[in-house]
Design a protein around this motif. Structure first.
Motif, PDB file in Angstrom:
ATOM      1  N   GLU A   1       1.382   6.922  -6.805  1.00  0.00           N
ATOM      2  CA  GLU A   1       0.306   7.861  -7.166  1.00  0.00           C
ATOM      3  C   GLU A   1       0.775   9.310  -7.005  1.00  0.00           C
ATOM      4  OE1 GLU A   1      -3.097   6.821  -4.775  1.00  0.00           O
ATOM      5  OE2 GLU A   1      -3.126   4.826  -5.730  1.00  0.00           O
ATOM      6  N   GLN A   2       1.471   9.560  -5.896  1.00  0.00           N
ATOM      7  CA  GLN A   2       1.977  10.927  -5.661  1.00  0.00           C
ATOM      8  C   GLN A   2       2.993  11.311  -6.725  1.00  0.00           C
ATOM      9  OE1 GLN A   2      -0.656  11.099  -3.470  1.00  0.00           O
ATOM     10  NE2 GLN A   2       0.567  12.920  -3.020  1.00  0.00           N
TER      11      GLN A   2
ATOM     12  N   HIS B   1       0.901   4.054  -2.917  1.00  0.00           N
ATOM     13  CA  HIS B   1       0.553   5.447  -2.639  1.00  0.00           C
ATOM     14  C   HIS B   1       1.650   6.394  -3.132  1.00  0.00           C
ATOM     15  CE1 HIS B   1      -0.211   9.073  -0.130  1.00  0.00           C
ATOM     16  NE2 HIS B   1      -1.465   8.739  -0.326  1.00  0.00           N
TER      17      HIS B   1
ATOM     18  N   GLU C   1       0.825  -1.214   0.000  1.00  0.00           N
ATOM     19  CA  GLU C   1       0.000   0.000   0.000  1.00  0.00           C
ATOM     20  C   GLU C   1       0.859   1.263   0.000  1.00  0.00           C
ATOM     21  OE1 GLU C   1      -2.908   1.515  -0.926  1.00  0.00           O
ATOM     22  OE2 GLU C   1      -3.162  -0.662  -0.770  1.00  0.00           O
ATOM     23  N   LYS C   2       1.976   1.241   0.727  1.00  0.00           N
ATOM     24  CA  LYS C   2       2.792   2.461   0.852  1.00  0.00           C
ATOM     25  C   LYS C   2       3.504   2.783  -0.461  1.00  0.00           C
ATOM     26  CE  LYS C   2       3.430   2.260   5.814  1.00  0.00           C
ATOM     27  NZ  LYS C   2       4.112   1.431   6.813  1.00  0.00           N
TER      28      LYS C   2
ATOM     29  N   GLN D   1       3.970  11.806   2.950  1.00  0.00           N
ATOM     30  CA  GLN D   1       3.151  10.594   3.028  1.00  0.00           C
ATOM     31  C   GLN D   1       3.139  10.053   4.453  1.00  0.00           C
ATOM     32  OE1 GLN D   1       4.027   7.764  -0.114  1.00  0.00           O
ATOM     33  NE2 GLN D   1       3.165   6.055   1.038  1.00  0.00           N
TER      34      GLN D   1
END
Lengths: 353, 353
Positions: free
Chosen positions: A10-11, A7, A3-4, A126
């Protein structure tokens, strides 16, 4: 992919980065759990951790299939292979706040990327919002800290030195499941409590003096941070109104700070409240807590960003009378929609030992 | 002006630097004894330490008139004044191995210098040769380390864990005048001794097993570094030839390494000697020791520089049999014209406890 990392990707897309070179060991541990020396490459299609032969076994046993990270021994990578990692990438990010100027030049040389672009703390940003596992780790660090504080209430005796108390805290943490200290413990007796970052000395404690203890440990890499100001034998009457004001505003902070509130706004309310009690807060009201003891956000009247659910922060209003005494009360808390929930839970009322 | 700053200015002249911005706290402490946060500017005519209000008193009490360092509170420096510090300087140096890329850009912005030039470890190179005061500090750190080792010989008992021994070392250092640890102590029992950088665990010691202890403390900011491999109850016969070979070559190193000898040459002699005993040294033979536990020079077969008088180094030949055992013997020594003088002096012969 975990998940990290998902994410982060995406950033990166939002910043038009087709790749990223992650160098900061804290970023790497955050994204992958890996604690070995090396560099994490986020390329177009793959996540690659470049490390040394001696760490390969350890790294492979840390990673899960879900992480989707390929581990490579640096000595098996040719010059051409280094240059091919980001072959069709226009913009590749690097950590300009961690990488030295000399390392920046080496990265440029090694990967031959078109544009090596600053990422403005993309991973640090994040890290501001914690997931459940992170909060559980911080909770555990806070629990060990609370237990240590209970222990100190019977441990501290007249004539003990600041150093003796600080050493006992370190011993307690190590023998009670903590990884170690989250930061150098502050133990300040009497007039030393007026210095926010006092280093424990051989000064002994006398009756009637305040004892300021600012301590925290790490659990699974995550920090706790708590301050209490207690008293030996009795509390001088002159301390009480200031103690009350600091405590009242610490509790008020936990109420004011909630998801959606601007940092500046909540901080100004507390600041003005303290001023009405003749207290001028000489440092920030608080700071984020996580893998580092001080991380984003800084909780200060000049910060325009918003508090968000699942931020973990430390709130630490205080008063300092130079060469006389100081009082600070600090808790590590998690931000929710309705206010903050304390993760450190030690008694905050007058404590006389 | 103090001797260290004077020497730095001479080196700067050789590199055509008319000014330098010193950012690394270790460089600043080395040059001025200052331990507070701030930046040291070496300008054409002055030495200026820029710091914060809260450190002014402390910094001024550290400095002597002889240092010729002017202390300034950063909030009293205007934008123009920042730009005037290096007004007529063509080349101004910065510490590219310490300053992050983000800080480099800020420096450029703030001082508006013509050429911001890399200094290639100018201060680190100066630190390689120690003066008498530095050697005295290292001697004292070594003496505390020797005393700690003597203490351990009666402290370590069957069934103790690696962590218990490591904690005792830290306690001893703190209670015996040391500033603290020079590095994370290695305490490795049995098969764990085969890993050069083992982190102490809850493993207990059994009879007949080797105990590898690599430890050091800091005194006045200067480090010691010593390793001994001792045994609980008895020494297995199979260990002895390897122990003897490591010890013989450690002693031989102290004889081979002297002022004027090329690092590569001395190291090759030891390397070949070890190979003749079926020992392949998997790390460097040693490293400089000073304000940092690992500093220049690295003592390795690929280093072409010369040993010089008053270098302080650690020599650490070793043998490792993965998952089985390891033996390492290490001393901190000072280089002279005729060889090395050990500053750590603990017994190096077989020790059975």
């Amino acid at each position: 992919m975990n998940e990290k990392i998902r994410h982060l990707r995406e950033q990166m897309k939002r910043l038009n980065l087709e790749g990223m070179i992650v160098s900061n060991p804290i970023s790497i541990r955050y994204l992958t759990n890996i604690q070995a020396e090396g560099t994490l490459l986020i390329t177009r299609k793959e996540n690659i951790f470049i490390t040394y032969a001696m760490y390969m076994e350890d790294v492979n046993s840390t990673l899960t299939i879900n992480d989707e990270v390929i581990v490579v021994d640096i000595k098996n990578i040719s010059k051409d292979e280094f240059e091919n990692f980001f072959l069709f990438c226009e913009n590749v990010g690097f950590e300009e706040g961690y990488v030295t100027y000399a390392e920046y030049k080496k990265i440029y040389q090694r990967y031959k990327v078109n544009n090596l672009v600053e990422t403005e703390g993309i991973v640090e940003k994040q890290r501001i919002i914690k997931d459940n596992i992170e909060i559980e780790n911080i909770k555990k660090a806070c629990e060990i800290t609370d237990n240590c504080f209970s222990h100190l209430l019977t441990f501290i005796k007249k004539d003990m030195t600041e150093k003796q108390v600080a050493n006992e805290i370190e011993r307690y943490f190590k023998e009670n499941e903590a990884d170690g200290l989250a930061f150098e413990t502050v133990v300040a007796f009497g007039e030393n409590s007026s210095k926010p970052h006092w280093i424990p000395s051989d000064r002994k404690i006398n009756s009637g003096e305040p004892i300021l203890i600012d301590m925290g440990c790490k659990y699974n890499g995550y920090c706790s941070d708590m301050t209490r100001t207690i008293f030996l034998g009795c509390i001088l009457e002159e301390y009480k109104p200031y103690y009350d004001a600091v405590l009242k505003n610490e509790i008020l902070s936990l109420d004011q700070i909630k998801d959606g509130v601007v940092v500046k706004k909540a901080t100004e309310i507390i600041d003005e409240n303290l001023k009405r009690n003749n207290i001028n807060l000489i440092h920030a009201l608080g700071h984020g807590v996580g893998m580092e003891i001080h991380e984003a956000p800084i909780i200060h009247t000049n910060v325009e960003s918003y508090f968000k659910e699942n931020m973990v922060i430390a709130i630490e209003p205080a008063v300092y009378f130079p060469s006389n005494y100081g009082i600070r009360i600090e808790d590590t808390v998690v931000v929710t929609k309705n206010g903050c929930i304390p993760l450190t839970k030690s008694d905050k009322n007058y404590i006389v030992i």
